[in-house]
Motif scaffolding. Structure first.
Motif, short mmCIF file in Angstrom:
data_model
loop_
_atom_site.label_atom_id
_atom_site.label_comp_id
_atom_site.label_asym_id
_atom_site.label_seq_id
_atom_site.Cartn_x
_atom_site.Cartn_y
_atom_site.Cartn_z
N THR A 1 -39.28 7.64 -25.79
CA THR A 1 -39.51 6.93 -27.05
C THR A 1 -39.27 7.83 -28.24
O THR A 1 -38.58 7.46 -29.20
N LEU A 2 -39.84 9.04 -28.22
CA LEU A 2 -39.67 9.96 -29.35
C LEU A 2 -38.26 10.53 -29.41
O LEU A 2 -37.79 10.92 -30.48
N LYS A 3 -37.58 10.60 -28.28
CA LYS A 3 -36.23 11.16 -28.25
C LYS A 3 -35.22 10.21 -28.89
O LYS A 3 -34.37 10.65 -29.69
N TYR A 4 -35.29 8.92 -28.57
CA TYR A 4 -34.24 7.99 -28.97
C TYR A 4 -34.67 6.85 -29.88
O TYR A 4 -33.82 6.20 -30.48
N MET A 5 -35.96 6.57 -29.99
CA MET A 5 -36.36 5.33 -30.66
C MET A 5 -37.12 5.54 -31.98
O MET A 5 -37.39 4.57 -32.69
N VAL A 6 -37.50 6.77 -32.29
CA VAL A 6 -38.32 7.03 -33.47
C VAL A 6 -37.66 8.08 -34.35
O VAL A 6 -37.15 9.08 -33.84
N ASP A 7 -37.67 7.85 -35.66
CA ASP A 7 -37.15 8.84 -36.60
C ASP A 7 -38.28 9.79 -36.97
O ASP A 7 -39.12 9.47 -37.83
N GLY B 1 -31.68 3.67 -19.27
CA GLY B 1 -32.17 2.39 -19.72
C GLY B 1 -31.60 1.98 -21.06
O GLY B 1 -32.13 1.09 -21.71
N VAL B 2 -30.53 2.65 -21.50
CA VAL B 2 -30.01 2.34 -22.82
C VAL B 2 -29.45 0.93 -22.88
O VAL B 2 -29.36 0.34 -23.95
N GLU B 3 -29.11 0.37 -21.70
CA GLU B 3 -28.61 -1.00 -21.70
C GLU B 3 -29.72 -1.97 -22.06
O GLU B 3 -29.47 -3.12 -22.41
N ASP B 4 -30.98 -1.50 -21.98
CA ASP B 4 -32.11 -2.36 -22.34
C ASP B 4 -32.46 -2.27 -23.83
O ASP B 4 -33.30 -3.02 -24.31
N LEU B 5 -31.87 -1.32 -24.53
CA LEU B 5 -32.15 -1.19 -25.95
C LEU B 5 -31.38 -2.25 -26.74
O LEU B 5 -30.16 -2.25 -26.75
N LYS C 1 -36.65 -4.42 -32.42
CA LYS C 1 -35.98 -4.87 -31.21
C LYS C 1 -35.63 -3.73 -30.25
O LYS C 1 -35.55 -3.93 -29.05
N HIS C 2 -35.41 -2.54 -30.80
CA HIS C 2 -34.95 -1.45 -29.94
C HIS C 2 -36.10 -0.73 -29.22
O HIS C 2 -35.85 0.18 -28.42
N ILE C 3 -37.34 -1.09 -29.51
CA ILE C 3 -38.48 -0.44 -28.86
C ILE C 3 -38.72 -1.11 -27.50
O ILE C 3 -38.96 -2.31 -27.42
N LEU C 4 -38.67 -0.30 -26.44
CA LEU C 4 -38.93 -0.82 -25.10
C LEU C 4 -40.42 -1.02 -24.88
O LEU C 4 -41.23 -0.16 -25.27
#
Length: 359
Positions: free
Chosen positions: A302-308, A199-203, A291-294
């Motif tokens: 979410t924790l893997k790719y979207m949160v520091d 789903g990275v195309e949706d980020l 914007k990058h949060i689905l």
């Protein structure tokens, strides 16, 4: 994971011929196999004032010339003489030398002495390997024996709650309930886990122009600044198959490790693959959501790719975690830290200690 140590250790080496670096890479491989987090740096890649903030350090260093430090450790060695207190460090040191030289192991011996004199505590025995008879005679058993004390050290959990146990917590009169900005609806278990990129195309990444993401590797990191009083600047060399030209720019999407994500999910009692849908609460400005949060995703992704997860937690997050906490004592502590009355302790016990969401 040890909250005080962040569940990680600094792996540092000083190498003239590459042997210390090779041994450090061997240790790094063993740490990865055991699920231990580490940050591997060459000696000159860390300032002494920053080394003093590292709770757990494993050092592999050799001697050159007549007991001198390797060239890539000289700057740090000089700076260490100006740091009087290293009492926060627990370290393990492996030295490399050669009995064909007059001052056998001169620099590793001097480094060990200085660290102890400045208050650092060895958590594992210091050994000196002799290249004249074979480094592996000492190196192999030293590495094999390292894992038990290192793993124990990184897994002993002095929690923030324990550190606050002696505090008198005043009921925070200024703490008001958090206004909900989103509503969450849980769905079914999905297969949206442990895949990249899903789903990275949706980020809608801030730096993205629609170009595909390329998995790249950091090949080398070099510290460009030498003065510890100024902001540090690094040169990062990246190996990538992406094509680029003069004037192009790129962004970096840094994923969190599987171990960090799984540990945090377990602590939060969340199913990694259960889908959820976020809806912006009525009266909330939609732009507050990055914007990058689905809006539809899973906790793991979410924790893997979207949160520091390595950032310092903001007060509003601490407050929300307190409101969501089932343990009364933890609710009181987190509520106190998020209040006006607890701002001093929040700064001293969390922000000054560099505690992140993981801790």
């Amino acid at each position: 994971i040890n909250a005080e140590y962040g569940g990680r250790f600094l792996l540092q080496y000083g190498s003239q011929t590459g042997q210390s670096e090779a041994i450090s890479e061997q240790i790094a491989g063993g740490a990865s196999e055991r699920g231990l987090e580490y940050d591997m740096r060459v000696g000159e890649g860390v300032h002494a004032v920053d080394l003093a903030k590292e709770p757990v350090v494993v050092i592999v260093v050799s001697s050159t010339g007549e007991g001198d430090p390797p060239e890539n450790f000289e700057a740090l060695w000089t700076e260490l003489h100006d740091v009087n207190d290293l009492s926060t460090i627990e370290f393990a040191l492996l030295g490399l030398g050669d009995t064909n030289y007059t001052d056998y192991g001169g620099f590793p011996n001097a480094l060990h002495t200085l660290l102890v004199e400045r208050g650092a505590t060895p958590f594992y025995e210091y050994k000196l390997a002799d290249d004249a008879v074979g480094l592996e005679l000492v190196v192999e058993p030293w590495i094999e024996g390292l894992w038990e004390p290192l793993s124990t050290l990184l897994s002993s959990p002095p929690s923030l709650i324990d550190k606050l146990a002696g505090l008198t917590i005043t009921p925070p009169a200024t703490l008001t309930p958090t206004k909900p900005m989103f509503t969450i609806e849980w769905g079914d278990e999905t297969s949206w886990t442990h895949t990249f990129p899903h789903g990275v195309e949706d980020l809608l990444l801030p730096f993205s122009d629609g170009s595909p993401l390329e998995r790249s590797t950091v090949r080398d990191i070099r510290l460009l600044t030498s003065d510890a009083r100024v902001k540090m600047v690094y040169e990062v060399e990246i190996a990538t198959a992406a094509s680029y030209g003069p004037g192009d720019s790129f962004g970096v999407l840094c994923e969190n490790s599987d171990g960090e994500v799984e540990s945090l999910l377990e602590r939060l009692a969340l199913s990694p693959s259960k889908s959820y849908t976020l809806t912006v609460a009525e009266g909330t400005k939609p732009r507050l959501l990055p914007k990058h949060i689905l809006l539809r995703c899973t906790p793991w992704y979410t924790l893997k790719y979207m949160v520091d997860v390595h950032s310092l937690p903001k007060k509003v997050l601490i407050k929300f975690l307190g409101e969501s906490c089932g343990d009364q004592r933890e609710r009181e502590v987190l509520g106190y830290l998020a209040s006006k009355e607890g701002s001093g302790d929040l700064n001293d016990l969390v922000y000054q200690q560099g505690l992140t969401l993981l801790e």
